[in-house]
Design an enzyme around this catalytic site. Structure first.
Site, PDB file in Angstrom:
ATOM      1  CG  ASN A  31      -5.343  -5.783  -1.723  1.00 15.79           C
ATOM      2  OD1 ASN A  31      -6.030  -5.666  -2.741  1.00 15.79           O
ATOM      3  ND2 ASN A  31      -5.786  -5.403  -0.524  1.00 15.79           N
ATOM      4  CD  GLU A  33      -5.840  -2.295  -1.961  1.00 11.41           C
ATOM      5  OE1 GLU A  33      -6.262  -1.957  -0.847  1.00 11.41           O
ATOM      6  OE2 GLU A  33      -4.620  -2.380  -2.231  1.00 11.41           O
ATOM      7  CG  ASP A  44      -0.466  -0.374   7.661  1.00 11.12           C
ATOM      8  OD1 ASP A  44      -0.848   0.141   6.599  1.00 11.12           O
ATOM      9  OD2 ASP A  44      -1.188  -0.478   8.669  1.00 11.12           O
TER      10      ASP A  44
END
Length: 338
Positions: A209, A212, A281
């Site tokens: 993301n 990150e 996920d």
């Protein structure tokens, strides 16, 4: 935005998912949801009193990636660690019921199954309680896991590394699995949590993301599409990956590919955001399914974005399904939002 993927028959690509087989390796968890209502504040402390109406338990973490793939009708093998406790037994049984292979789920008596309990009232999360033990496993457990993973590499078209920094994906394990997969011509997609992306060197695609990706570059902020492009190119260079897909929340996703000068920006499609739990996920699971089915990076990223837009509009961890994905892809094509 002129998008070639939505000019094709989405159903044709999604139909190929059933002939694909993917291995998910990572931190397996059990997500527990306690739903209720709030009518008063506790006299003991300034906190709401939740009157429980129902509860539910679903596989989480790497297991949720596997659930998303299974919902897309992909054959899935899951590798990771689970405790010998009731949560671990419940988790493996629940996975078996969905048809997910758990032959590479190693039981570790020295650590409990990671259990995250979320209390939700009136559609809003009130509190989360985590029960877990992070850190590396024993050498014996790690060797058993590696052995089972290598046995499954002979049977799959792709590997997803789902890192939640609970200790399963050590630098050594990631290096060995990535190397073995590359030697077999198998793609490796990574959902990262380490700030040092050298852990994932040699993988095919990384899906951080925005925060990150920024952390991996020393805290450099992405304030524009150009900075996302420059940051993505640097991460591609450092890792040797073919591509980096940066998920940017309400700003959508940005795909940076090795050898391409431009950045492929994909706007978010969610009309309402109720819960972002598990969206990453869903995104990497859908991306992996598309790559295994022969889609290009850009097409795979488009479908990952569509799938993420579906699940954030639902409360709780809600896996994507092939039916939801087809419906959402056709809706996106019709309203021209993509």
């Amino acid at each position: 935005m002129n998008n070639e993927v939505l000019q094709k028959d989405a159903g044709r690509l999604i139909a190929r998912f059933s002939s694909c087989r993917i291995l998910v390796v990572g931190d397996i968890m059990l997500d527990e949801y306690v739903f209720g209502t709030v009518g008063r504040i506790s006299p003991e402390a300034p906190v709401p009193v939740v009157a429980v109406t129902r509860d539910a338990r679903v596989p989480g973490g790497a297991a949720n990636v596997a659930l998303n793939l299974s919902g897309l009708k992909v054959s899935v093998e899951l590798a990771g660690l689970a405790g010998t406790d009731p949560a671990g037994r419940y988790l493996t049984q629940a996975l078996r019921k969905t048809g997910i292979g758990v032959s590479a789920v190693v039981q570790d008596p020295d650590r409990p199954t990671t259990l995250k309990t979320r209390v939700i009232a009136h559609g809003q999360q009130v509190v989360r309680v985590d029960r877990e033990k992070s850190g590396p496993s024993s050498r014996k457990t790690r060797d058993a896991l590696i052995k089972r993973i290598f046995a499954l590499l002979e049977k799959v078209q792709g590997v997803v590394l789902s890192d939640y920094r609970k200790g399963v994906l050590s630098a050594e394990l990631v290096k060995e699995v990535t190397k073995a997969a590359r030697e077999k011509g198998i793609f490796v997609a990574v959902d990262p949590k380490q700030t040092d992306f050298s852990w994932y060197k040699g993988c095919t695609i990384i899906t951080p993301n925005k925060k990150e990706a920024e952390a991996a570059l020393g805290g450099k902020e992405f304030r524009s599409d150009l900075e996302v492009l420059e940051g993505g190119k640097e991460l591609v260079r450092r890792t040797g990956a073919q591509a980096v897909l940066v998920t940017r929340g309400e700003e959508g996703m940005s795909l940076v590919e090795r050898g391409r000068k431009d950045c492929f920006h994909i706007p978010a499609i969610a009309r309402q955001v109720f819960d972002v739990t598990g969206a990453g996920d869903t995104a990497i699971g859908t991306l992996a399914a598309c790559l295994a089915a022969g889609a290009s990076m850009r097409d795979a990223a488009m479908f990952a974005n569509i799938a993420a837009g579906v699940v954030v509009g639902e409360v709780g961890t809600s896996p994507i399904t092939s039916e939801k994905l087809i419906h959402a892809a056709r809706a996106a094509k019709q309203d021209g939002s993509e």
